[in-house]
Design an enzyme around this catalytic site. Structure first.
Site, PDB file in Angstrom:
ATOM      1  N   ARG A 220      38.198  43.838  62.849  1.00 40.17           N
ATOM      2  CA  ARG A 220      37.099  42.905  63.113  1.00 40.17           C
ATOM      3  C   ARG A 220      35.858  43.163  62.267  1.00 40.17           C
ATOM      4  O   ARG A 220      35.015  42.265  62.120  1.00 40.17           O
ATOM      5  CB  ARG A 220      36.729  42.916  64.595  1.00 40.17           C
ATOM      6  N   TYR A 241      45.158  58.975  58.330  1.00 40.68           N
ATOM      7  CA  TYR A 241      46.306  59.351  57.515  1.00 40.68           C
ATOM      8  C   TYR A 241      47.101  60.425  58.257  1.00 40.68           C
ATOM      9  O   TYR A 241      47.201  60.384  59.484  1.00 40.68           O
ATOM     10  CB  TYR A 241      45.822  59.796  56.125  1.00 40.68           C
ATOM     11  N   ARG A 294      61.941  56.711  52.305  1.00 41.86           N
ATOM     12  CA  ARG A 294      61.716  58.123  52.596  1.00 41.86           C
ATOM     13  C   ARG A 294      60.246  58.305  52.950  1.00 41.86           C
ATOM     14  O   ARG A 294      59.463  58.830  52.167  1.00 41.86           O
ATOM     15  CB  ARG A 294      62.095  58.999  51.397  1.00 41.86           C
ATOM     16  N   LYS A 312      47.298  55.062  53.090  1.00 41.60           N
ATOM     17  CA  LYS A 312      46.916  55.640  51.801  1.00 41.60           C
ATOM     18  C   LYS A 312      45.719  54.910  51.206  1.00 41.60           C
ATOM     19  O   LYS A 312      44.774  55.534  50.708  1.00 41.60           O
ATOM     20  CB  LYS A 312      48.113  55.579  50.849  1.00 41.60           C
ATOM     21  N   GLU A 383      55.120  54.715  46.373  1.00 43.60           N
ATOM     22  CA  GLU A 383      54.893  55.624  47.494  1.00 43.60           C
ATOM     23  C   GLU A 383      56.161  55.776  48.323  1.00 43.60           C
ATOM     24  O   GLU A 383      56.742  54.781  48.782  1.00 43.60           O
ATOM     25  CB  GLU A 383      53.758  55.070  48.379  1.00 43.60           C
ATOM     26  N   ASP A 384      56.605  57.017  48.504  1.00 42.48           N
ATOM     27  CA  ASP A 384      57.693  57.348  49.427  1.00 42.48           C
ATOM     28  C   ASP A 384      58.975  56.574  49.145  1.00 42.48           C
ATOM     29  O   ASP A 384      59.596  56.007  50.036  1.00 42.48           O
ATOM     30  CB  ASP A 384      57.239  57.131  50.874  1.00 42.48           C
ATOM     31  N   ASP A 406      53.201  58.721  43.575  1.00 40.88           N
ATOM     32  CA  ASP A 406      52.372  59.661  44.327  1.00 40.88           C
ATOM     33  C   ASP A 406      53.134  60.934  44.662  1.00 40.88           C
ATOM     34  O   ASP A 406      52.590  62.027  44.593  1.00 40.88           O
ATOM     35  CB  ASP A 406      51.890  58.973  45.606  1.00 40.88           C
ATOM     36  N   ASP A 407      54.403  60.800  45.028  1.00 44.06           N
ATOM     37  CA  ASP A 407      55.169  61.971  45.444  1.00 44.06           C
ATOM     38  C   ASP A 407      55.478  62.885  44.260  1.00 44.06           C
ATOM     39  O   ASP A 407      55.486  64.114  44.400  1.00 44.06           O
ATOM     40  CB  ASP A 407      56.468  61.526  46.116  1.00 44.06           C
ATOM     41  N   ALA A 443      64.623  69.974  47.135  1.00 45.98           N
ATOM     42  CA  ALA A 443      64.970  69.489  45.795  1.00 45.98           C
ATOM     43  C   ALA A 443      64.919  67.977  45.722  1.00 45.98           C
ATOM     44  O   ALA A 443      65.616  67.366  44.909  1.00 45.98           O
ATOM     45  CB  ALA A 443      66.369  69.988  45.410  1.00 45.98           C
ATOM     46  N   ALA A 446      59.702  64.766  45.599  1.00 47.58           N
ATOM     47  CA  ALA A 446      58.431  65.480  45.655  1.00 47.58           C
ATOM     48  C   ALA A 446      58.600  66.924  45.185  1.00 47.58           C
ATOM     49  O   ALA A 446      57.802  67.428  44.380  1.00 47.58           O
ATOM     50  CB  ALA A 446      57.865  65.444  47.072  1.00 47.58           C
ATOM     51  N   ASN A 551      55.233  66.693  55.285  1.00 54.18           N
ATOM     52  CA  ASN A 551      54.491  65.856  56.226  1.00 54.18           C
ATOM     53  C   ASN A 551      55.461  65.086  57.114  1.00 54.18           C
ATOM     54  O   ASN A 551      56.596  64.814  56.712  1.00 54.18           O
ATOM     55  CB  ASN A 551      53.599  64.865  55.461  1.00 54.18           C
ATOM     56  N   ASN A 595      47.143  68.213  49.830  1.00 46.58           N
ATOM     57  CA  ASN A 595      47.876  66.961  49.991  1.00 46.58           C
ATOM     58  C   ASN A 595      47.751  66.130  48.724  1.00 46.58           C
ATOM     59  O   ASN A 595      46.798  66.270  47.962  1.00 46.58           O
ATOM     60  CB  ASN A 595      47.307  66.181  51.187  1.00 46.58           C
TER      61      ASN A 595
END
Length: 626
Positions: A220, A241, A294, A312, A383-384, A406-407, A443, A446, A551, A595
């Site tokens: 709002r 986050y 993931r 993010k 991302e992911d 990002d990873d 492995a 990331a 995480n 992070n």
């Protein structure tokens, strides 16, 4: 095809495309109220039929003999929309899909087989003047409809309504019946959101209450939301986050209320360009996109992964100065292999297994072309994405567009900065990174992104590439990865150990044999680092660096307090999620957070390159609070 003829019967006229019966037809239906030879009966019908035909082709004209039988007009179209394909008068329509047959007069009760045959003794059904017209005229489109509480139906909008109102992409792909929405709200009313969407081990009802307050405020009054977030960033970042965002993603289909971001699915294949234009912003600086395969350490969450992109970008706006109106979270829904979500009645993503192979990359290629056509200077952050696709997608686009994973790059940049900072805390120099021995548990994309980046830093400081690789031991669920193992991924193979006797060695055996100075966890296995592992680290190194980076918090390999106790207060600690400071023998030990974060280089916005990231990591380590 072009119109071939007009067909006149006692009940209907048709524009016929010359194809198989029932395809490419405009049907004009009615009963004759004038004499059959009265030319005035032809005019209303002809005018209406031509108006429809011209709407789908500017130069479309009827061909062939004019009909001799006049029928008053009432227009009916096939159930699938007529689609203009050229500007030369072609009347075309997509082939009927298997689940939706072409229109036929018998199917809707107007043919002889569909209802009572008129004739002697026939009486039409009674007319009820009290039955209201249910049609509503909506003079808004896009997000204006969804933000209007009078017109918004949420996920109940069907695809005809979505296309007519410019809502495609602004709502989740799956249509949720209005009755299911009622059940969801009533359940939340009776039980509370913390019971409808249960918390995990680390996200408490108090975290959920705080998140709900901030989420309602953002919907709002975004100006007030970001002002409060900026003023209380340290306290509120764990709510916006990690770790709370993990709970949000797990339960996104249960807590979804207000549209935010774009949903692109396999249903939109071939239409992504037009869908992207449903987003109202004329300029976008950053896009965070995920396929939900993931999410954090939680696995495949399908369309629910949009929550991580939203969280993010909230951090980027508050911490990196992006304008909230110039960022765009996106989820690409290519299905999910999560059986729990597929079987959940309120899951609003595609209910199908994930796309694989060429079909997957065709979908991603169309997305890239579409968003870059509208926003050519945008930064696209992946991302992911799963390990199977993350590196491949980065390599596929990084030489052509401003993309960033990002990873792989974000986490690696921050971890390298943490390593530099730890070396400084021990009185060593940045170039001493070449002397470090590092064990990495995990492995995936990331984990290997961190390994590759640390390796490049060692090469920058004087080692050969092979010498740098020899400083690493990589473990997955089966143990230490060596060259003796079959089917090792291409991006892992260069770091496989050559000692055959260590094949599939345990984490403890690897630590005891290799004697590392740095232990990194990106395994998503909560509690993986035990007192034996950390005790062995402390025996082999005076001040080991321990970095459990998985995480959310429930997936941390160890906590700050455990690390302090098991290393007897000697370890330098940095985690992927916030941790309180620890203590040992009355001495307080600082707990840092390493992070992944955003980094870019304004003077050269065309590419995000490794030398830039290496320089950024060193610069970041020099900040007083880094």
């Amino acid at each position: 095809g072009l119109l071939k003829k007009w067909v006149a019967t006692s009940r209907e006229w048709r524009f016929v495309s010359g194809q198989a019966p029932g395809r490419g037809e405009c049907v004009v239906r009615g009963e004759a109220r004038r004499g059959e030879d009265d030319p005035m009966a032809l005019q209303p019908l002809r005018a209406s039929a031509l108006a429809m035909a011209r709407a789908f082709g500017p130069s479309l004209q009827p061909q062939g003999p004019r009909p001799q039988r006049a029928v008053p007009f009432q227009l009916r179209c096939a159930r699938r929309a007529l689609v203009p394909t050229t500007l030369t008068g072609a009347l075309a329509r997509p082939s009927p899909s298997p689940e939706r047959a072409p229109y036929s007069s018998e199917a809707d009760g107007h043919g002889e087989a569909g209802g009572a045959k008129e004739g002697n003794g026939y009486h039409p059904p009674p007319y009820d003047p009290d039955v209201p017209d249910k049609a509503s005229i909506v003079r808004k489109k896009g997000l204006d409809v969804l933000h209007d509480p009078w017109w918004n139906k949420g996920t109940s909008f069907n695809y005809v309504e979505r296309d007519a109102l410019g809502l495609r992409g602004l709502l989740p792909p799956c249509e949720i019946p209005f009755e299911s929405q009622i059940d969801r709200i009533v359940q939340e009313y009776n039980e509370g959101i913390a019971h409808v969407a249960p918390q995990d081990e680390t996200v408490t009802p108090e975290n959920i209450r705080k998140w709900k307050v901030l989420e309602s405020l953002q919907n709002r009054n975004e100006v007030l939301f970001y002002k409060i977030l900026l003023d209380n960033f340290e306290a509120m970042a764990p709510i916006v986050y990690t770790p709370t965002v993990g709970w949000c993603c797990q339960n996104f289909h249960l807590i979804y209320r207000t549209p935010r971001g774009l949903f692109i699915s396999e249903k939109d294949k071939g239409m992504v360009s037009s869908l992207v234009h449903n987003w109202p912003a004329g300029e976008v600086d950053a896009i965070v996109v995920t396929d939900g395969s993931r999410v954090l350490g939680l696995g495949d969450l399908g369309v629910n992964g949009l929550g991580i992109a939203i969280g993010k970008l909230d951090i980027y706006c508050a911490g990196a100065g992006f304008h909230p109106a110039r960022v765009l979270p996106i989820v690409i829904d290519v299905g999910t292999d999560n059986a729990d979500l597929l079987n959940h009645p309120l899951y609003f993503g595609l209910r199908r297994p994930r796309l694989e192979g060429d079909a997957y990359f065709e979908m991603l290629d169309e997305f890239m072309r579409a968003v870059l056509a509208r926003y050519p200077n945008v930064l696209i952050q992946f991302e992911d994405f799963s390990s199977k696709h993350a590196q491949t997608l980065l390599d596929r686009y990084r030489d052509h567009h401003l993309v960033f994973n990002d990873d792989i790059q974000g986490t690696a940049t921050t971890v390298l900065s943490g390593v530099y900072g730890a070396l400084a805390a021990k009185g060593e120099r940045a170039e001493d990174i070449r002397n470090q021995k590092i064990v990495v548990a995990g492995a995936g994309s990331a984990g290997m992104g961190v390994v590759q980046f640390l390796c490049k830093a060692m090469v920058k400081h004087g080692l050969t590439e092979q010498e740098a690789r020899d400083n690493f031991c990589i473990l997955d669920a089966d143990g230490l990865i060596t060259t003796a193992r079959e089917d090792v991924s291409d991006f892992v193979l260069p770091f496989a150990r050559r000692e055959a006797e260590l094949a599939d060695a345990s984490l403890l055996d690897t630590i005891c044999h290799f004697k590392p100075s740095i232990l990194i966890g990106l395994s998503t296995v909560g509690g993986l680092f035990t007192s034996e592992h950390l005790g062995a680290m402390a025996e082999n190194c005076d001040r080991p660096l321990v970095m459990p980076l998985s995480n959310p918090t429930s997936r941390l390999e160890c906590t700050a307090e455990q690390c302090a106790q098991w290393t007897r207060g000697r370890a330098i600690f940095a985690a992927g999620s916030p941790q309180p400071d620890a203590s040992f023998n009355g001495r307080e030990i600082a707990s840092s957070q390493a992070n992944n974060m955003y980094a870019t280089h304004r003077p050269n916005p065309d590419r995000f390159c490794d030398p830039l990231s290496l320089s950024f990591s060193l610069s970041l380590s020099l900040f007083p609070h880094a």
